[in-house]
Design a protein around this motif. Sequence first.
Motif, PDB file in Angstrom:
ATOM      1  N   PHE A  15      12.050  -0.341   6.132  1.00  0.00           N
ATOM      2  CA  PHE A  15      11.040   0.304   6.186  1.00  0.00           C
ATOM      3  C   PHE A  15      10.272   0.242   7.345  1.00  0.00           C
ATOM      4  N   ASP A  16       9.608   1.452   7.970  1.00  0.00           N
ATOM      5  CA  ASP A  16       8.989   1.231   9.224  1.00  0.00           C
ATOM      6  C   ASP A  16       7.511   0.649   9.173  1.00  0.00           C
ATOM      7  N   ALA A  17       7.063   0.913   7.778  1.00  0.00           N
ATOM      8  CA  ALA A  17       5.720   0.640   7.526  1.00  0.00           C
ATOM      9  C   ALA A  17       5.382   0.618   6.079  1.00  0.00           C
ATOM     10  N   ALA A  18       4.580  -0.297   5.937  1.00  0.00           N
ATOM     11  CA  ALA A  18       4.147  -0.415   4.433  1.00  0.00           C
ATOM     12  C   ALA A  18       2.471  -0.456   4.227  1.00  0.00           C
ATOM     13  N   ILE A  19       2.020  -0.028   3.166  1.00  0.00           N
ATOM     14  CA  ILE A  19       0.602  -0.053   2.947  1.00  0.00           C
ATOM     15  C   ILE A  19       0.385  -0.719   1.641  1.00  0.00           C
ATOM     16  N   SER A  20      -0.310  -1.958   1.766  1.00  0.00           N
ATOM     17  CA  SER A  20      -0.573  -2.614   0.646  1.00  0.00           C
ATOM     18  C   SER A  20      -1.810  -3.372   0.809  1.00  0.00           C
ATOM     19  N   GLY A  21      -2.231  -3.979  -0.352  1.00  0.00           N
ATOM     20  CA  GLY A  21      -3.682  -4.846  -0.333  1.00  0.00           C
ATOM     21  C   GLY A  21      -3.037  -6.449  -0.445  1.00  0.00           C
ATOM     22  N   ALA A  22      -1.852  -6.565  -0.649  1.00  0.00           N
ATOM     23  CA  ALA A  22      -1.312  -7.936  -0.802  1.00  0.00           C
ATOM     24  C   ALA A  22       0.084  -8.089  -0.591  1.00  0.00           C
TER      25      ALA A  22
END
Length: 306
Positions: free
Chosen positions: A139-146
């Motif tokens: 993955f180039d990026a990931a959006i997450s809260g944890a």
Amino acid sequence: METLMGLDCFVRSAEAGSFAEAARRLGITPAAVGKNVAKLEASVGVRLFQRSTRSLTLTEAGERFLLEVRGGLSSIQHAVANLASSAGQPAGTLKVSMGVTFGRDYVLPMLDTFLQRYPAITPDWHFDNSPVDLIAQGFDAAISGAMDLSPGVVARKLAPARRVLVASARYLDTRSPVSVPGDLAQHTGILIRSPQTGRVRPWTLRNLSNAEVAIELPARITMTDPDAACRTAEMGLGIALVSLPHALPYLDQGSLLRVLPNWYVDAGHIAVYFSAHKLLPAKTRAFVDCLVEHFESQNLAERFSC
């Protein structure tokens, strides 16, 4: 480029422990992965893997080779990605992971602006609530809260991560008042069970004076999906503890109300995660900058702060 593909197949296969999983991460067939690795072995004159019908393990030479090439391969790939930019503009496939509801409600609305600004970038966005290995899964990026900050990964904070208590007016009108956290013990709880651990995590409420108290809300119903928990609360079946981004659409339309509005759970931050490499691909940098700009223009950090 053929050698570069062979190296990529070798590293992915070593990380995944199988040609099939490496192929899935690379988006090619297992046969192509095996063929590229075989060509690399023929080129260097050394067997890199011990193969059997049930396992794929590195040889001693393969283990040494992996240590030597993994970091260098990442540098070359990032350099090639930047060279491949179209007419000096960010270009290429942008593989990003994000939660299903969160991505749909808060990230997807920026897509039109992003594509107009960067027409040579091809989004490959994965909507999945499961955690990902940013580097191993490509993955180039990931959006997450944890998300754990594994080696080679950095995070840029986007907004606070808060959880709140919500219920429908119908439920609250028919039950005893909730004036202090201790009153929750007399109510019906709709709680989130982690799909990874199978557990319901105990949370602590905090107020604006930084006082803290453990949540004692009986778990009458458990869900693995926060949007389902909100809909269950909307039906008048109890008090749900959910992340504020998931609760906001229901709060905005008035179908759910905050319970104990001066109290919330502090769950850290929502962030975008990406490679810490100095030669960050232009497409990834463009996405991160555009995402931060989008959060600022939509005032999402303040909306998520309780």
